[in-house]
Design an enzyme around this catalytic site. Sequence first.
Site, PDB file in Angstrom:
ATOM      1  N   ASP A  13     -12.206  57.410 -43.879  1.00 43.50           N
ATOM      2  CA  ASP A  13     -11.324  56.870 -42.838  1.00 43.50           C
ATOM      3  C   ASP A  13     -10.641  57.967 -42.026  1.00 43.50           C
ATOM      4  O   ASP A  13      -9.510  57.795 -41.575  1.00 43.50           O
ATOM      5  CB  ASP A  13     -10.266  55.934 -43.438  1.00 43.50           C
ATOM      6  CG  ASP A  13     -10.895  54.890 -44.336  1.00 43.50           C
ATOM      7  OD1 ASP A  13     -11.891  54.301 -43.908  1.00 43.50           O
ATOM      8  OD2 ASP A  13     -10.397  54.680 -45.451  1.00 43.50           O
ATOM      9  N   GLY A  15     -11.487  58.924 -39.160  1.00 46.58           N
ATOM     10  CA  GLY A  15     -11.675  58.729 -37.721  1.00 46.58           C
ATOM     11  C   GLY A  15     -13.030  59.268 -37.281  1.00 46.58           C
ATOM     12  O   GLY A  15     -13.224  59.641 -36.124  1.00 46.58           O
ATOM     13  N   LYS A  16     -13.983  59.291 -38.222  1.00 43.33           N
ATOM     14  CA  LYS A  16     -15.348  59.765 -37.891  1.00 43.33           C
ATOM     15  C   LYS A  16     -15.952  58.934 -36.781  1.00 43.33           C
ATOM     16  O   LYS A  16     -16.653  59.435 -35.927  1.00 43.33           O
ATOM     17  CB  LYS A  16     -16.264  59.639 -39.112  1.00 43.33           C
ATOM     18  CG  LYS A  16     -16.151  60.767 -40.086  1.00 43.33           C
ATOM     19  CD  LYS A  16     -17.244  60.689 -41.127  1.00 43.33           C
ATOM     20  CE  LYS A  16     -17.232  59.424 -41.949  1.00 43.33           C
ATOM     21  NZ  LYS A  16     -16.117  59.263 -42.869  1.00 43.33           N
ATOM     22  N   GLY A  17     -15.664  57.615 -36.835  1.00 37.16           N
ATOM     23  CA  GLY A  17     -16.254  56.713 -35.846  1.00 37.16           C
ATOM     24  C   GLY A  17     -15.952  57.165 -34.438  1.00 37.16           C
ATOM     25  O   GLY A  17     -16.843  57.253 -33.590  1.00 37.16           O
ATOM     26  N   ASN A  38     -19.998  49.631 -47.135  1.00 39.27           N
ATOM     27  CA  ASN A  38     -18.677  50.060 -47.624  1.00 39.27           C
ATOM     28  C   ASN A  38     -17.993  50.866 -46.527  1.00 39.27           C
ATOM     29  O   ASN A  38     -16.770  50.975 -46.500  1.00 39.27           O
ATOM     30  CB  ASN A  38     -18.784  50.872 -48.929  1.00 39.27           C
ATOM     31  CG  ASN A  38     -19.848  51.964 -48.887  1.00 39.27           C
ATOM     32  OD1 ASN A  38     -20.664  52.011 -47.976  1.00 39.27           O
ATOM     33  ND2 ASN A  38     -19.850  52.826 -49.875  1.00 39.27           N
ATOM     34  N   ALA A  39     -18.771  51.440 -45.633  1.00 40.07           N
ATOM     35  CA  ALA A  39     -18.189  52.196 -44.519  1.00 40.07           C
ATOM     36  C   ALA A  39     -17.741  51.234 -43.421  1.00 40.07           C
ATOM     37  O   ALA A  39     -18.256  50.124 -43.316  1.00 40.07           O
ATOM     38  CB  ALA A  39     -19.234  53.140 -43.948  1.00 40.07           C
ATOM     39  N   GLY A  40     -16.818  51.673 -42.643  1.00 42.48           N
ATOM     40  CA  GLY A  40     -16.398  50.852 -41.505  1.00 42.48           C
ATOM     41  C   GLY A  40     -15.822  51.749 -40.445  1.00 42.48           C
ATOM     42  O   GLY A  40     -15.042  52.650 -40.734  1.00 42.48           O
ATOM     43  N   HIS A  41     -16.262  51.562 -39.225  1.00 44.60           N
ATOM     44  CA  HIS A  41     -15.739  52.356 -38.122  1.00 44.60           C
ATOM     45  C   HIS A  41     -15.055  51.420 -37.155  1.00 44.60           C
ATOM     46  O   HIS A  41     -15.648  50.432 -36.743  1.00 44.60           O
ATOM     47  CB  HIS A  41     -16.862  53.022 -37.342  1.00 44.60           C
ATOM     48  CG  HIS A  41     -17.533  54.118 -38.090  1.00 44.60           C
ATOM     49  ND1 HIS A  41     -16.855  54.993 -38.883  1.00 44.60           N
ATOM     50  CD2 HIS A  41     -18.821  54.489 -38.132  1.00 44.60           C
ATOM     51  CE1 HIS A  41     -17.719  55.860 -39.389  1.00 44.60           C
ATOM     52  NE2 HIS A  41     -18.909  55.568 -38.949  1.00 44.60           N
ATOM     53  N   THR A  42     -13.830  51.740 -36.799  1.00 44.29           N
ATOM     54  CA  THR A  42     -13.175  50.968 -35.756  1.00 44.29           C
ATOM     55  C   THR A  42     -13.240  51.800 -34.492  1.00 44.29           C
ATOM     56  O   THR A  42     -12.771  52.935 -34.471  1.00 44.29           O
ATOM     57  CB  THR A  42     -11.702  50.708 -36.125  1.00 44.29           C
ATOM     58  OG1 THR A  42     -11.686  50.143 -37.430  1.00 44.29           O
ATOM     59  CG2 THR A  42     -11.040  49.756 -35.153  1.00 44.29           C
ATOM     60  N   THR A 130     -15.265  48.544 -52.706  1.00 51.81           N
ATOM     61  CA  THR A 130     -15.190  47.589 -51.602  1.00 51.81           C
ATOM     62  C   THR A 130     -15.792  46.237 -51.998  1.00 51.81           C
ATOM     63  O   THR A 130     -15.729  45.290 -51.227  1.00 51.81           O
ATOM     64  CB  THR A 130     -15.950  48.137 -50.368  1.00 51.81           C
ATOM     65  OG1 THR A 130     -17.297  48.412 -50.763  1.00 51.81           O
ATOM     66  CG2 THR A 130     -15.304  49.405 -49.833  1.00 51.81           C
ATOM     67  N   GLN A 225     -18.218  57.575 -45.754  1.00 56.46           N
ATOM     68  CA  GLN A 225     -17.273  58.000 -46.797  1.00 56.46           C
ATOM     69  C   GLN A 225     -16.856  59.458 -46.549  1.00 56.46           C
ATOM     70  O   GLN A 225     -16.705  59.830 -45.393  1.00 56.46           O
ATOM     71  CB  GLN A 225     -17.863  57.798 -48.210  1.00 56.46           C
ATOM     72  CG  GLN A 225     -17.991  56.332 -48.598  1.00 56.46           C
ATOM     73  CD  GLN A 225     -19.277  55.699 -48.093  1.00 56.46           C
ATOM     74  OE1 GLN A 225     -20.343  56.240 -48.252  1.00 56.46           O
ATOM     75  NE2 GLN A 225     -19.158  54.541 -47.486  1.00 56.46           N
ATOM     76  N   THR A 240     -17.560  56.955 -54.519  1.00 55.43           N
ATOM     77  CA  THR A 240     -18.626  56.017 -54.203  1.00 55.43           C
ATOM     78  C   THR A 240     -19.878  56.453 -54.973  1.00 55.43           C
ATOM     79  O   THR A 240     -19.829  57.405 -55.760  1.00 55.43           O
ATOM     80  CB  THR A 240     -18.841  55.901 -52.676  1.00 55.43           C
ATOM     81  OG1 THR A 240     -19.698  54.797 -52.420  1.00 55.43           O
ATOM     82  CG2 THR A 240     -19.430  57.186 -52.076  1.00 55.43           C
ATOM     83  N   THR A 302     -12.328  46.204 -45.442  1.00 57.75           N
ATOM     84  CA  THR A 302     -11.746  45.222 -46.372  1.00 57.75           C
ATOM     85  C   THR A 302     -10.337  44.779 -45.989  1.00 57.75           C
ATOM     86  O   THR A 302      -9.809  43.846 -46.596  1.00 57.75           O
ATOM     87  CB  THR A 302     -11.656  45.844 -47.783  1.00 57.75           C
ATOM     88  OG1 THR A 302     -10.869  47.030 -47.679  1.00 57.75           O
ATOM     89  CG2 THR A 302     -13.022  46.196 -48.331  1.00 57.75           C
TER      90      THR A 302
HETATM   91  P1  IMP Z   1     -17.716  51.568 -53.181  1.00 58.15           P
HETATM   92  O1  IMP Z   1     -18.311  52.598 -52.281  1.00 58.15           O
HETATM   93  O2  IMP Z   1     -17.582  50.205 -52.575  1.00 58.15           O
HETATM   94  O3  IMP Z   1     -18.386  51.541 -54.529  1.00 58.15           O
HETATM   95  O4  IMP Z   1     -16.198  52.028 -53.487  1.00 58.15           O
HETATM   96  C1  IMP Z   1     -15.907  53.206 -54.240  1.00 58.15           C
HETATM   97  C2  IMP Z   1     -14.658  53.902 -53.704  1.00 58.15           C
HETATM   98  O5  IMP Z   1     -14.951  54.467 -52.432  1.00 58.15           O
HETATM   99  C3  IMP Z   1     -13.464  52.978 -53.484  1.00 58.15           C
HETATM  100  O6  IMP Z   1     -12.276  53.712 -53.710  1.00 58.15           O
HETATM  101  C4  IMP Z   1     -13.573  52.621 -52.005  1.00 58.15           C
HETATM  102  O7  IMP Z   1     -12.342  52.243 -51.468  1.00 58.15           O
HETATM  103  C5  IMP Z   1     -14.032  53.954 -51.457  1.00 58.15           C
HETATM  104  N1  IMP Z   1     -14.770  53.842 -50.190  1.00 58.15           N
HETATM  105  C6  IMP Z   1     -16.055  53.471 -50.023  1.00 58.15           C
HETATM  106  N2  IMP Z   1     -16.396  53.531 -48.715  1.00 58.15           N
HETATM  107  C7  IMP Z   1     -15.320  53.974 -48.060  1.00 58.15           C
HETATM  108  C8  IMP Z   1     -15.073  54.293 -46.681  1.00 58.15           C
HETATM  109  O8  IMP Z   1     -15.930  54.203 -45.810  1.00 58.15           O
HETATM  110  N3  IMP Z   1     -13.799  54.733 -46.396  1.00 58.15           N
HETATM  111  C9  IMP Z   1     -12.856  54.892 -47.343  1.00 58.15           C
HETATM  112  N4  IMP Z   1     -13.051  54.629 -48.626  1.00 58.15           N
HETATM  113  C10 IMP Z   1     -14.277  54.167 -48.997  1.00 58.15           C
END
Ligand code: IMP
Length: 429
Positions: A13, A15-17, A38-42, A130, A225, A240, A302
């Site tokens: 998080d 701010g890569k996006g 699990n990644a998300g870019h705003t 996530t 991540q 992760t 999330t």
């Molecule tokens: P998972 O990748 O869903 O298995 O989560 C494992 C850990 O990595 C948790 O603490 C998540 O909150 C964190 N995590 C996974 N993807 C991201 C991301 O893109 N940004 C921030 N934290 C992440």
Amino acid sequence: MSATAIIGTQWGDEGKGKVVDLLASRADMVVRFHGGNNAGHTLVVNGEKTILNLVPSGVLHPGKICVLGAGMVIDPEVLCAEIRALRARGYLSEDRWLRISEQAHLIMPWHRLIDRARERLRGTGAIGTTGRGIGPAYEDKMARTGIRVGELFDEDGFRSALERCLAEKNGHLQALLGESPLSFDEVHEQYAGYRDLLRPHVTDTNVEVRAAVQRGMRVLLEGAQAVMLDVDHGTYPYVTSSNAVPGAACAGAGLPPRLIARVIGIAKAYTTRVGGGPFPTELTDALGERLRADGDEYGSTTGRPRRCGWFDAVVVRHAVQLSGLDALAITKLDVLTGIDPLRVCVAYDVGGKRCDLPPGTQRGWAHAKPIYEEVPGWSAPIGDARSLDELPAATRRYIDRLSQLVEAPVTLVSVGPGREQTIRLGEIF
Ligand code: IMP
């Protein structure tokens, strides 16, 4: 003839996006090489907010090829929804703008169920995943029992893979996790339903990415991540399930190491993390809440509130050294406006020993105490600054100090979410 990798240097998080989106305007191809939704870019473009979980941020620039590489784990339900939403807004007008590796692994319904059930069973020791099935999908990949994207289009192969997996996973779900079994017909129907939308995009992306680099196209490798969430180099087990260091881009995008010539790291001007695990500079007081509110620190995937704290040079130094960073982009500097003095963690005290790099064990992390340095803050808003000399002297000193502490040149500073709220200090890409 080389690619540039972009990685997060903290716990995600950063701010890569926004940075990938900015650099993508000069790229021909943007490749994701690991992770999943699990990644998300705003992204904020012309005041309009877009959240992307799988498709690389470059998609918002017309004419860029976006690639989901072999190292990824892909939930086709999420991907199909993302493709439809992007198309509805005029993006991805041609199939060739999105390429999906046939070798990437599919996230299946049991992966999500196992991820969530396991977290429930972990109780207070939960990782805080996530819940998207990322870890269980990578486990199956390594156990050589996963199903890859390419198999979706071979009806006989897919049916037999599904039968084999369900025989094992339904036993696991019922006996160990107290979950209901999944029905073959329902899963089959659901996944077969993704074929038409995905088929034109699925290909051997390794060959396409290599050919693009060799033809001299500008290729960006977008890490998801971040280094502290890397399964080997992060705060294990609170990480992760993939490698987030740029070395992983070779395997995940199918590139020889010598074709990655440049690595750009992204660091937030303070630190955040979501989920459980060590966070030495965490602020659990009103200041932490202020950073969360002013920085809008809620997960884009999330919606979870992020834990906030001071900038940790130990963490970013570790990322700089592991990744061989050529350049560092500092984001969200504007969020620190009005906090005076600021603190920066310069080293850890681990059981009485001063350490410049993070501990490698859980026990070490449990004993890591931040050693702080105080630096003056600034009060004037900086969101309109477009060059270094438009920034207050204290802001410039803060940037210089971070650069010195982590031993990397700062080449870009972000002072707000908009594309235009950016100060370039040198050639970055
Ligand atoms: P998972 O990748 O869903 O298995 O989560 C494992 C850990 O990595 C948790 O603490 C998540 O909150 C964190 N995590 C996974 N993807 C991201 C991301 O893109 N940004 C921030 N934290 C992440």
